[in-house]
Scaffold this active site. Sequence first.
Site, PDB file in Angstrom:
ATOM      1  N   HIS A 151      17.336 -33.547  29.076  1.00  0.00           N
ATOM      2  CA  HIS A 151      16.521 -32.446  28.201  1.00  0.00           C
ATOM      3  C   HIS A 151      17.214 -31.277  28.367  1.00  0.00           C
ATOM      4  O   HIS A 151      16.851 -30.213  28.871  1.00  0.00           O
ATOM      5  CB  HIS A 151      15.177 -32.378  28.997  1.00  0.00           C
ATOM      6  CG  HIS A 151      14.289 -33.538  28.404  1.00  0.00           C
ATOM      7  ND1 HIS A 151      13.072 -33.662  29.112  1.00  0.00           N
ATOM      8  CD2 HIS A 151      14.353 -34.656  27.959  1.00  0.00           C
ATOM      9  CE1 HIS A 151      12.642 -34.898  28.590  1.00  0.00           C
ATOM     10  NE2 HIS A 151      13.342 -35.430  28.230  1.00  0.00           N
ATOM     11  N   GLU A 244       7.188 -32.913  17.857  1.00  0.00           N
ATOM     12  CA  GLU A 244       6.515 -31.862  17.048  1.00  0.00           C
ATOM     13  C   GLU A 244       7.131 -30.869  16.230  1.00  0.00           C
ATOM     14  O   GLU A 244       8.362 -30.990  16.519  1.00  0.00           O
ATOM     15  CB  GLU A 244       6.075 -30.747  18.196  1.00  0.00           C
ATOM     16  CG  GLU A 244       5.215 -31.269  19.101  1.00  0.00           C
ATOM     17  CD  GLU A 244       4.662 -30.315  20.217  1.00  0.00           C
ATOM     18  OE1 GLU A 244       5.160 -29.148  20.151  1.00  0.00           O
ATOM     19  OE2 GLU A 244       3.515 -30.469  20.716  1.00  0.00           O
ATOM     20  N   TYR A 254       3.768 -22.709  23.771  1.00  0.00           N
ATOM     21  CA  TYR A 254       3.568 -23.787  22.864  1.00  0.00           C
ATOM     22  C   TYR A 254       3.320 -24.941  23.490  1.00  0.00           C
ATOM     23  O   TYR A 254       3.262 -26.191  23.075  1.00  0.00           O
ATOM     24  CB  TYR A 254       5.257 -24.172  22.080  1.00  0.00           C
ATOM     25  CG  TYR A 254       5.369 -23.170  20.809  1.00  0.00           C
ATOM     26  CD1 TYR A 254       5.698 -21.859  21.202  1.00  0.00           C
ATOM     27  CD2 TYR A 254       5.035 -23.319  19.727  1.00  0.00           C
ATOM     28  CE1 TYR A 254       5.415 -20.833  20.469  1.00  0.00           C
ATOM     29  CE2 TYR A 254       5.054 -22.484  18.683  1.00  0.00           C
ATOM     30  CZ  TYR A 254       5.508 -21.046  19.151  1.00  0.00           C
ATOM     31  OH  TYR A 254       5.527 -20.022  18.160  1.00  0.00           O
TER      32      TYR A 254
END
Length: 370
Positions: A151, A244, A254
């Site tokens: 990530h 998303e 978010y």
Amino acid sequence: MNRYAVLVCAALTVAVVPAAGQQRLKSEKARILVETVARGLDHPWGLAFFSDGRMLVTERAGHLRIVSPDGQVSRPIAGVPRVYVYEGGLLDVALDPKFTENRLVYLSYGEPREGGAATAVGRARLNAANAALENFQVIFQQQPAVANANHFGSRLIFAPDGKLFISTGERGNSDLAQDLSTDLGKLIRINPDGSAPPDNPFVRRKGARPEIWTYGHRNIQGLAFHPDTGALWEGEFGPTGGDEINIIEPGRNYGWPLVSWGENADGSAIPRPPTRPDLVDAIYHWTPSVSFSGMTFYTGNAIPSWRGDLLLAGLASQALIRLTLDGTHVTGEERVPVGERIRHVAQGPDGFVYILTDEDGRILRLRTDR
Ligand SMILES: [Ca+2]
């Protein structure tokens, strides 16, 4: 072809790859001709266009190359920093909005650092004659570095006002996506010299990092400005399911990992309901995941029937994903199967759609088959 481009071409060309093979794809709205521009790249990740159609292409293992529209691939450009390669590596590339004047190139990458690795961004002047980046200067270092391979984000995009947006991931530390004292799981906005603009939302909040624009993100690998509204849209990976699309509003949360439309990969539960009124909800989401990296609004003339659509590069889905829109509402989805993991999609200055394939390392150019 300008003088700069001629110099680049003369200095760097080592191989000519002919346009070997064309492929045709059927979209609901058009028959698409796919041409292979170049092949043999090593996990190409990011793409930036010079005004004459030449491209700067990153390879994940740490190489930056120039590719001409007819498939000439340069040798690696010198001066790229050492990168941490796994899910990280050399990631995105962007040209300064004033590139023709200052020749500044921006790179995002996994930076090996004490404590592990983190996403970083640097800029340097591209010296065409020497095929090198000069005066490489780090302008952003995600804090903190952590010992985790996952990530890293990361896409780079300049706003029309010259500010630079950097997408990141939470580096596998989900809870820190909610922690404003870290850059993990944040969308970053900086000036091109690395300083934080004074109108960023958390500049005056004690303990918060001033470069943060939004938070609560898991791993953002798509950034694009809407051509009509000017809003910044982003795409991020969900955990298991829950990929998303979001519309960015400064200072907002978010939701990750408080809520998600997906499930944790380790089987643990994410609280339901999948969204809350105080958190920004995705405008569109996928379960199961399509796992996309790279997105762009299409505005060109090469495929007129796709104009106004949002195009996404599908990795696991091995498809170019096309979303039709009515304002901020997604009205339809098509998956155009390409048969390869797609890492990135971009629109060239010629109006063609360009995609990077991940495993077999090709640059493909798409247009309507007339
Ligand atoms: Ca979310």
